[in-house]
Write a protein that holds these residues in place. Structure first.
Motif, PDB file in Angstrom:
ATOM      1  N   GLU A 144      34.266 -74.404 -32.791  1.00  7.43           N
ATOM      2  CA  GLU A 144      34.661 -75.505 -33.667  1.00  7.43           C
ATOM      3  C   GLU A 144      35.600 -75.046 -34.770  1.00  7.43           C
ATOM      4  OE1 GLU A 144      30.689 -78.196 -32.915  1.00  7.43           O
ATOM      5  OE2 GLU A 144      31.037 -77.420 -34.930  1.00  7.43           O
ATOM      6  N   GLU A 145      35.432 -73.800 -35.194  1.00  2.00           N
ATOM      7  CA  GLU A 145      36.290 -73.286 -36.263  1.00  2.00           C
ATOM      8  C   GLU A 145      37.751 -73.273 -35.836  1.00  2.00           C
ATOM      9  OE1 GLU A 145      35.444 -73.045 -39.179  1.00  2.00           O
ATOM     10  OE2 GLU A 145      33.383 -72.371 -39.378  1.00  2.00           O
ATOM     11  N   SER A 146      37.992 -73.132 -34.530  1.00  2.00           N
ATOM     12  CA  SER A 146      39.389 -73.109 -34.114  1.00  2.00           C
ATOM     13  C   SER A 146      40.044 -74.464 -34.410  1.00  2.00           C
ATOM     14  CB  SER A 146      39.513 -72.721 -32.645  1.00  2.00           C
ATOM     15  OG  SER A 146      38.815 -73.631 -31.838  1.00  2.00           O
ATOM     16  N   PHE A 147      39.277 -75.534 -34.314  1.00  2.00           N
ATOM     17  CA  PHE A 147      39.803 -76.843 -34.725  1.00  2.00           C
ATOM     18  C   PHE A 147      40.010 -76.886 -36.246  1.00  2.00           C
ATOM     19  CE2 PHE A 147      37.525 -80.562 -36.704  1.00  2.00           C
ATOM     20  CZ  PHE A 147      38.622 -81.400 -36.873  1.00  2.00           C
ATOM     21  N   HIS A 148      39.066 -76.323 -36.989  1.00  2.00           N
ATOM     22  CA  HIS A 148      39.195 -76.332 -38.453  1.00  2.00           C
ATOM     23  C   HIS A 148      40.478 -75.636 -38.899  1.00  2.00           C
ATOM     24  CE1 HIS A 148      34.555 -76.721 -38.860  1.00  2.00           C
ATOM     25  NE2 HIS A 148      35.108 -77.673 -38.153  1.00  2.00           N
ATOM     26  N   LEU A 149      40.697 -74.503 -38.262  1.00  2.00           N
ATOM     27  CA  LEU A 149      41.858 -73.697 -38.612  1.00  2.00           C
ATOM     28  C   LEU A 149      43.144 -74.454 -38.313  1.00  2.00           C
ATOM     29  CD1 LEU A 149      42.302 -70.746 -39.494  1.00  2.00           C
ATOM     30  CD2 LEU A 149      42.648 -70.208 -37.096  1.00  2.00           C
ATOM     31  N   LYS A 150      43.199 -75.053 -37.132  1.00  2.00           N
ATOM     32  CA  LYS A 150      44.395 -75.789 -36.699  1.00  2.00           C
ATOM     33  C   LYS A 150      44.673 -76.962 -37.634  1.00  2.00           C
ATOM     34  CE  LYS A 150      46.141 -74.365 -32.651  1.00  2.00           C
ATOM     35  NZ  LYS A 150      47.382 -73.666 -32.698  1.00  2.00           N
ATOM     36  N   GLN A 151      43.622 -77.725 -37.933  1.00  2.00           N
ATOM     37  CA  GLN A 151      43.866 -78.891 -38.763  1.00  2.00           C
ATOM     38  C   GLN A 151      44.243 -78.456 -40.178  1.00  2.00           C
ATOM     39  OE1 GLN A 151      41.783 -80.647 -41.307  1.00  2.00           O
ATOM     40  NE2 GLN A 151      40.598 -78.771 -41.521  1.00  2.00           N
ATOM     41  N   GLY A 152      43.658 -77.346 -40.629  1.00  2.00           N
ATOM     42  CA  GLY A 152      43.994 -76.833 -41.959  1.00  2.00           C
ATOM     43  C   GLY A 152      45.442 -76.361 -42.003  1.00  2.00           C
ATOM     44  N   HIS A 153      45.833 -75.627 -40.972  1.00  2.00           N
ATOM     45  CA  HIS A 153      47.199 -75.115 -40.912  1.00  2.00           C
ATOM     46  C   HIS A 153      48.189 -76.273 -40.842  1.00  2.00           C
ATOM     47  CE1 HIS A 153      50.484 -72.620 -38.781  1.00  2.00           C
ATOM     48  NE2 HIS A 153      50.427 -72.238 -40.031  1.00  2.00           N
ATOM     49  N   ASP A 154      47.872 -77.239 -40.001  1.00  2.00           N
ATOM     50  CA  ASP A 154      48.739 -78.409 -39.836  1.00  2.00           C
ATOM     51  C   ASP A 154      48.957 -79.125 -41.180  1.00  2.00           C
ATOM     52  OD1 ASP A 154      49.545 -80.398 -37.302  1.00  2.00           O
ATOM     53  OD2 ASP A 154      49.110 -81.471 -39.165  1.00  2.00           O
ATOM     54  N   ALA A 155      47.874 -79.347 -41.900  1.00  2.00           N
ATOM     55  CA  ALA A 155      47.975 -80.060 -43.178  1.00  2.00           C
ATOM     56  C   ALA A 155      48.732 -79.218 -44.207  1.00  2.00           C
ATOM     57  CB  ALA A 155      46.588 -80.418 -43.689  1.00  2.00           C
ATOM     58  N   LEU A 156      48.500 -77.909 -44.155  1.00  2.00           N
ATOM     59  CA  LEU A 156      49.170 -77.005 -45.096  1.00  2.00           C
ATOM     60  C   LEU A 156      50.669 -76.950 -44.822  1.00  2.00           C
ATOM     61  CD1 LEU A 156      47.843 -73.661 -46.410  1.00  2.00           C
ATOM     62  CD2 LEU A 156      50.031 -73.601 -45.245  1.00  2.00           C
ATOM     63  N   VAL A 157      51.025 -76.853 -43.556  1.00  2.00           N
ATOM     64  CA  VAL A 157      52.446 -76.792 -43.204  1.00  2.00           C
ATOM     65  C   VAL A 157      53.154 -78.091 -43.610  1.00  2.00           C
ATOM     66  CG1 VAL A 157      54.069 -76.709 -41.259  1.00  2.00           C
ATOM     67  CG2 VAL A 157      52.158 -75.092 -41.366  1.00  2.00           C
ATOM     68  N   HIS A 158      52.476 -79.211 -43.429  1.00  2.00           N
ATOM     69  CA  HIS A 158      53.092 -80.477 -43.840  1.00  2.00           C
ATOM     70  C   HIS A 158      53.426 -80.485 -45.336  1.00  2.00           C
ATOM     71  CE1 HIS A 158      52.314 -82.098 -39.879  1.00  2.00           C
ATOM     72  NE2 HIS A 158      52.968 -83.185 -40.222  1.00  2.00           N
ATOM     73  N   LEU A 159      52.582 -79.865 -46.133  1.00  2.00           N
ATOM     74  CA  LEU A 159      52.895 -79.777 -47.565  1.00  2.00           C
ATOM     75  C   LEU A 159      54.041 -78.797 -47.804  1.00  2.00           C
ATOM     76  CD1 LEU A 159      49.359 -79.726 -49.242  1.00  2.00           C
ATOM     77  CD2 LEU A 159      50.843 -81.694 -48.784  1.00  2.00           C
ATOM     78  N   ALA A 160      54.002 -77.695 -47.074  1.00  2.00           N
ATOM     79  CA  ALA A 160      55.015 -76.656 -47.286  1.00  2.00           C
ATOM     80  C   ALA A 160      56.412 -77.154 -46.957  1.00  2.00           C
ATOM     81  CB  ALA A 160      54.680 -75.418 -46.448  1.00  2.00           C
ATOM     82  N   VAL A 161      56.527 -77.990 -45.945  1.00  2.00           N
ATOM     83  CA  VAL A 161      57.851 -78.471 -45.542  1.00  2.00           C
ATOM     84  C   VAL A 161      58.129 -79.881 -46.070  1.00  2.00           C
ATOM     85  CG1 VAL A 161      57.769 -77.054 -43.447  1.00  2.00           C
ATOM     86  CG2 VAL A 161      57.097 -79.462 -43.336  1.00  2.00           C
ATOM     87  N   GLY A 162      57.239 -80.358 -46.935  1.00  2.00           N
ATOM     88  CA  GLY A 162      57.400 -81.715 -47.470  1.00  2.00           C
ATOM     89  C   GLY A 162      58.315 -81.753 -48.675  1.00  2.00           C
ATOM     90  N   THR A 163      58.078 -82.701 -49.561  1.00  2.00           N
ATOM     91  CA  THR A 163      58.910 -82.814 -50.761  1.00  2.00           C
ATOM     92  C   THR A 163      58.631 -81.626 -51.684  1.00  2.00           C
ATOM     93  OG1 THR A 163      57.215 -84.006 -51.983  1.00  2.00           O
ATOM     94  CG2 THR A 163      58.744 -85.329 -50.665  1.00  2.00           C
ATOM     95  N   LYS A 164      59.480 -81.464 -52.684  1.00  2.00           N
ATOM     96  CA  LYS A 164      59.265 -80.311 -53.561  1.00  2.00           C
ATOM     97  C   LYS A 164      57.980 -80.473 -54.367  1.00  2.00           C
ATOM     98  CE  LYS A 164      62.257 -81.272 -57.598  1.00  2.00           C
ATOM     99  NZ  LYS A 164      62.413 -82.727 -57.421  1.00  2.00           N
ATOM    100  N   GLU A 165      57.560 -81.698 -54.599  1.00  2.00           N
ATOM    101  CA  GLU A 165      56.287 -81.915 -55.297  1.00  2.00           C
ATOM    102  C   GLU A 165      55.101 -81.514 -54.409  1.00  2.00           C
ATOM    103  OE1 GLU A 165      58.641 -84.296 -55.063  1.00  2.00           O
ATOM    104  OE2 GLU A 165      59.315 -84.574 -57.139  1.00  2.00           O
ATOM    105  N   GLN A 166      55.197 -81.858 -53.138  1.00  2.00           N
ATOM    106  CA  GLN A 166      54.121 -81.460 -52.217  1.00  2.00           C
ATOM    107  C   GLN A 166      54.027 -79.934 -52.136  1.00  2.00           C
ATOM    108  OE1 GLN A 166      55.594 -84.003 -48.921  1.00  2.00           O
ATOM    109  NE2 GLN A 166      53.484 -84.675 -48.624  1.00  2.00           N
ATOM    110  N   ARG A 167      55.190 -79.327 -52.057  1.00  2.00           N
ATOM    111  CA  ARG A 167      55.241 -77.873 -51.954  1.00  2.00           C
ATOM    112  C   ARG A 167      54.706 -77.207 -53.222  1.00  2.00           C
ATOM    113  NH1 ARG A 167      58.024 -74.120 -48.628  1.00  2.00           N
ATOM    114  NH2 ARG A 167      58.777 -72.366 -49.846  1.00  2.00           N
TER     115      ARG A 167
END
Ligand SMILES: [Fe+2]
Ligand SMILES: [Fe+2]
Lengths: 250, 331, 122
Positions: free
Chosen positions: B178-201
């Protein structure tokens, strides 16, 4: 899609969305670990159903997000019942019991809907809803027949919930059209089926059914008039989205 | 998450000078041979008292960490910013409760009841992973926890899954899946912030800054000297040193943050020529202060759990079956 | 102090000592799930529940929410009887029980020898 059909799907979705949101608040706060897990699953199911219905209203993926995260409070069509805070577990369980029986029956009726996409979803949701009512019935029966405290709690939860629950069946704009086009047989029919279904369970649970004639349904939701709880709920839900107006994706 | 095999100093103090005093040496030899052969120990087996004690402590601590770990991320459950994030976060937090459940069952096979374990959590007697005594102050914290704390937990759990106690290994197998899902969803959400607006970043960078130290603390202080050759390693209760696990974690995850053009707030964080990660002094005093109850959220975490237990009591009490038996789960 | 979790701000967290009484965690049930029709039910873990009906409800979500499942059993743990691992030697056998295995029966050599003999005697 006609405005009547749109309205029918929207209010059905809004009920599930807001109730799912409410029930998800229990995640990590439940009365017992195993039950915490079960309740969180059912909250996900509800939000999942709402999501599918929102998407049915507009295929554009962003539209569902807009409906959930940007729409004005007055444009929500959910009933007051689902807006209420989670309170104690007695209230949340009783709401789950009363609402999900109505929800299950609604989708049972929708299996024959002339609007094919709804009939299709109705079949898809069937299993999940069966589990929800199985879960609810087991708890209501056990707690109703439990000790003095649980009996008293369930009884007062029932008394508190019923007028609110009747708000599920409030007439909405375009209902006549929905009935005449054989999309859905109508809230009156649903309410009768619902009573037929829940009365024996309430009786077996040893709980007293208040005199229905004396109950005043808590209405307004279907016309965009909401309890004091919806606006703060939406504000909280959108805190992140609102704080980042330029953000496109999350 | 996150029963790192960290043993607090008070635990060590409680250890008798000879933890094997009074044990049946013949049984002990058979027990140790079995572990050396790579066989698992099952609940009904003979085991040294110290093995039982340490395992209960460790699995229980791990279980508490899951149940308390549900709270920091749960902080954002009503505010997740999209339908998918909302569902994923509920499912993720739910899984953590599920992990707690599996682990309490595993610990219970060793003879300590769930009630007793919960009581030790509520009274503050038992510890849980220190990292959850920090608040999740923004949405970005959820993504950092989901990716990095879960990532650290996976390093720990994959290693522990090779340990000697059957029920713990079985629970960890399911948990790691189950942790592999946790990691993926965490990474996905984190990357969305990293490549989002400068405020998100900026929100993400701020979260990385605040979580850096707790992440370095996650595996506990260096324990190389004390652990090598100890019983716990021999008995496959503790499977790797804190430093080794931390190093493996940094090796896997620092590059995944740096590839996004982000970094941790530590100019000394770097891999040396021997492949070992170096970092600034992470202030272990803060770690000990937090573990001993003085972190920013210790009081709130326990008070919330007490609320949940207290307000769920009427449900539990009403359903007690008079003929119920106090037995241990089988496996 | 105000929590960062709005849910926490809606309740009154408890600072005083709180305990779970013995028995409040009910009793364990062992859970077996069947992945698909035709498969055996396999033991996957346990749940604590006050009765079998409730145990099934809990088992469904804890052990069925992520994998294929067509059926589940729950059994009160107290009702399970098992051997002791100490007695595992009862499963050991003194001789290789080839008399109860397919590989213990090889007559091809005999048949070949017989055939050969028949051809030669012709
Ligand atoms: Fe976990
Ligand atoms: Fe996790």
């Amino acid at each position: 899609m006609t405005p009547a059909l749109y309205n029918f799907i929207l209010k059905t979705a809004d009920d599930c969305f807001i109730l799912g949101h409410r029930n998800s608040e229990w995640t990590g706060f439940g009365p017992f670990m195993e039950e915490d897990i079960a309740f969180a699953s059912m909250a996900q199911d509800k939000i999942g159903h709402a999501w599918l219905l929102y998407k049915m209203l507009d295929e554009n993926a962003a539209a569902a997000e807009t409906l959930a995260f940007k729409r004005a409070e007055k444009d929500f069509k959910c009933c007051h019942f689902v807006e209420q805070p989670i309170g104690e577990y007695d209230f949340s369980l009783m709401r789950h019991f009363l609402f999900d029986h109505a929800d299950q029956l609604r989708y049972e009726m929708l299996m024959n809907s002339s609007f094919e996409p709804l009939a299709h979803f109705a079949k898809k949701f069937k299993g999940e809803l069966k589990y929800h009512t199985m879960h609810a019935d087991t708890f209501i029966l056990q707690l109703g027949n439990g000790n003095e405290e649980s009996k008293a709690r369930m009884q007062s939860a029932l008394n508190f919930c019923l007028p609110l629950a009747l708000g599920i069946f409030e007439v909405y704009e375009g209902e006549q059209e929905i009935i005449s086009q054989n999309i859905f047989a109508g809230e009156k029919v649903l309410q009768e089926k619902w009573l037929e279904k829940i009365l024996p369970i309430i009786k077996d649970a040893g709980l007293q059914m208040p005199d229905m004639a004396t109950l005043q349904a808590v209405n307004g939701g279907r016309h965009g008039f909401h309890s004091d709880y919806l606006q703060p709920l939406l504000k909280e839900m959108r805190e992140v989205v609102d704080a980042f107006p330029d953000a496109i994706e999350w | 998450m996150y029963g790192n095999g960290y043993i607090s100093p008070e635990e060590t103090a409680k250890q008798k000078p000879d933890p094997l005093a009074g044990e049946d040496l013949q049984q002990l030899a058979l027990f140790e041979e079995r572990i050396a052969r790579g066989e698992k120990i099952e609940p009904q087996d003979w085991m040294p008292k110290e093995y039982r004690r340490q395992l209960i402590r460790m699995i229980e601590q791990h279980a508490h960490s899951e149940v308390i770990g549900a709270l920091p991320e749960g902080t954002w459950i009503t505010r997740a910013p999209s339908m998918k994030r909302k569902l994923a976060l509920i499912a993720k937090v739910q899984d953590e409760i599920g992990h707690a459940h599996l682990l309490y069952n595993a610990a219970e096979t060793l003879g300590k009841s769930r009630e007793a374990m919960i009581n030790d959590l509520l009274s503050g007697k038992s510890k849980y992973s220190n990292v959850f005594n920090y608040p999740a102050t923004t949405w970005a914290d959820v993504t950092v926890i989901g990716f990095l704390i879960d990532g650290a937990a996976i390093v720990n759990q994959v290693i522990n899954a090779k340990g000697s106690y059957g029920p713990y290994c079985r629970a960890l197998e399911r948990i790691c899946y189950e942790e592999s899902f946790h990691l993926k969803q965490g990474h996905d959400a984190l990357v969305h912030l990293a490549v989002g607006t400068k405020e998100q970043r900026a929100m993400l960078q701020d979260a990385l800054n605040r979580w850096y130290r707790p992440i370095i603390h996650f595996f506990g202080p260096s324990d190389k000297a004390s652990v090598h050759g100890t019983l716990l390693m021999k008995w496959k209760v503790k499977m790797a040193s804190n430093d080794d696990m931390r190093n493996q974690f940094l090796d896997q995850y620092v590059p995944k943050i740096r590839e996004l053009g982000l970094d941790f707030p530590d100019p000394k964080l770097n891999k040396n020529a021997e492949g070992v990660w170096e970092f600034s002094d992470p202030n272990w005093d803060e770690f000990f202060a937090t573990i001993n109850g003085n972190g920013p959220c210790n009081a709130e975490r326990l008070a919330v759990r007490r609320w949940a237990e207290e307000h769920g009591r009427w449900v539990r009490k009403a359903l007690i079956n008079p003929s119920q038996k106090q037995v241990l789960p089988l496996s | 102090m105000k929590s960062f979790d709005p849910r926490v701000n809606r309740i009154k967290p408890i600072e005083e000592k709180t305990e779970m009484n013995i028995g409040e965690a009910w009793e364990p049930y062992e859970v077996f799930h069947q992945k698909k029709r035709g498969d055996h039910h396999i033991h996957v873990g346990s749940v604590h529940a006050p009765n079998a009906a409730q145990a099934l409800l809990f088992a469904k979500e804890q052990y069925g929410r992520r994998q294929n499942c067509v059926n589940m059993w729950v059994v009160r743990t107290a009702d399970v009887t098992q051997f002791q691992y100490d007695d595992a030697d009862i499963f050991e056998t003194a001789i290789d029980k080839e008399y109860r295995e397919a590989y213990g029966f090889k007559v091809r050599d005999k048949i070949n020898a017989y055939k050969k003999q028949q051809t030669e005697s012709k």
